[in-house]
Design an enzyme around this catalytic site. Sequence first.
Site, short mmCIF file in Angstrom:
data_model
loop_
_atom_site.label_atom_id
_atom_site.label_comp_id
_atom_site.label_asym_id
_atom_site.label_seq_id
_atom_site.Cartn_x
_atom_site.Cartn_y
_atom_site.Cartn_z
N SER A 31 -28.77 31.89 -23.18
CA SER A 31 -28.72 30.83 -24.26
C SER A 31 -29.94 30.76 -24.93
O SER A 31 -30.11 30.16 -25.90
CB SER A 31 -28.07 29.49 -24.05
OG SER A 31 -26.56 29.75 -23.85
N LYS A 77 -30.00 31.59 -28.72
CA LYS A 77 -29.93 30.70 -29.88
C LYS A 77 -30.94 30.32 -30.57
O LYS A 77 -30.97 29.96 -31.85
CB LYS A 77 -29.09 29.38 -29.18
CG LYS A 77 -27.86 29.56 -28.68
CD LYS A 77 -27.11 28.29 -28.15
CE LYS A 77 -25.75 28.48 -27.63
NZ LYS A 77 -25.43 29.17 -26.34
N SER A 95 -26.50 23.29 -26.58
CA SER A 95 -26.30 24.58 -26.43
C SER A 95 -24.72 24.92 -26.62
O SER A 95 -24.02 25.92 -26.05
CB SER A 95 -26.71 25.15 -25.09
OG SER A 95 -26.81 26.40 -24.96
#
Length: 448
Positions: free
Chosen positions: A63, A66, A127
Amino acid sequence: MYRKYVAGFLALIMVFGLFPNVNKAHAEAAGLNINADAAILVEAETGRVLYSKNPDQVLGIASMTKMMTEYLLLEAIKQGRVKWEQEYAVSEYVWKISHDTSLSNVPLRRDGKYNIRELYQAMTIYSANAATIAIAETIAGSEANFVKMMNDKANELGLKDYKFVNSTGLNNSNLKGYHSVGAEDEENVMSARGTARLASRLISDFPEVLETTSIPKMTFREGTDDKIDMQNWNWMLPSLVYGYEGVDGLKTGTTDFAGLCFTGTAIRNGTRYITVVMNAKDGNGKSTYKSRFDETQKMFDYAFSNFGKEELFPENYQVKGKKTLPVTKGKEDKVKIQTKDPITMVVKNGEKENYKPSLVLDKKKLNDKGELTAPIKKGEKVGTLTIKVEKDQAIEFLTDNGKDNIQVDVVAAQDVEKANWFVLMMRGIGSFFGNLWGSISSTVKSWF
């Protein structure tokens, strides 16, 4: 023989006594020992690399992906292509992902509408994966189109050694058969250096991102039946369980493929550092949620305890022995030169004196005799000043052009007007007779 050993031992003691900073530096470097497949520590303003471990090894980023989605969204907002209050109608793909409780998510209604700001907050703080895909669809029409934008932007930012196959950092196998880029079990990959570069550009180009990444807790859809409390997955934020002074970002990441990852950033006394750890483990080699924060803390402690921002050379600095340049065809025969701006950089405590000035003059401005030609304007650039380290020690930067951050212009400190034709003519006559007399004098001397 005994005397030889004693003499050698005493010599070593003298060396360690005379150069304590050298020994301390070696001890600190050896003691840092980051338990991760790859790691990097960077000073944010100049991009100076203070520590790295396997920085160019390509690994899963989970993640931390992102950060690229955040970059492209904030860029779209700045350019007016997307508005914060713009509403998004939930697609089938996003709806299915949002209700997968095994993934980090905020649940979205199939017939619901959500504004970009709340989706951004859910992505950045919690997230939230479905919210991330929703943003990708808003910007590019589809996640596949958005992934192309991600790879193109990575190339533009000079990240090197990367591949994006989705907007979230999930494994493609988690995407309910909706993945359209890469293999079914593929994930996004990048190096620690590339990840740090992305973080650096995100913070530099869109510093407002830190206003959101620093929020420890927020309620999504507060005041509705769909409200959900979001706690930031960055547990190093000061008010959370592993709080660390100065931390205000940036992004965690976890998948089976990538392991436990974290891109962190912290600021104290005006100095900001960026860290990346990839597949972090504890001292026993086990993956624990805390390990990524422990390994990050080691790097922050090392940076804040051992380095400080120093003005190595002030504004209007003049290099010893090179304070002026000769001038031809001017009312004056020389001009003072000095730096336009100061040079500031983080340096290890006690090592400021190791950095020396390096002056490079612009050869295009000089004639064959190394002279500037009048007229010269005050502030006119004549070269650059950068720094070099004694003993040929290297200064490593995050990017290839990182040295530009510790390079300043050297300029003329005053105007030098061009001399009028009569003065130039008289100088020419004087020079002619001076050269003639010198030639005659040399000839006469040779007779004797």
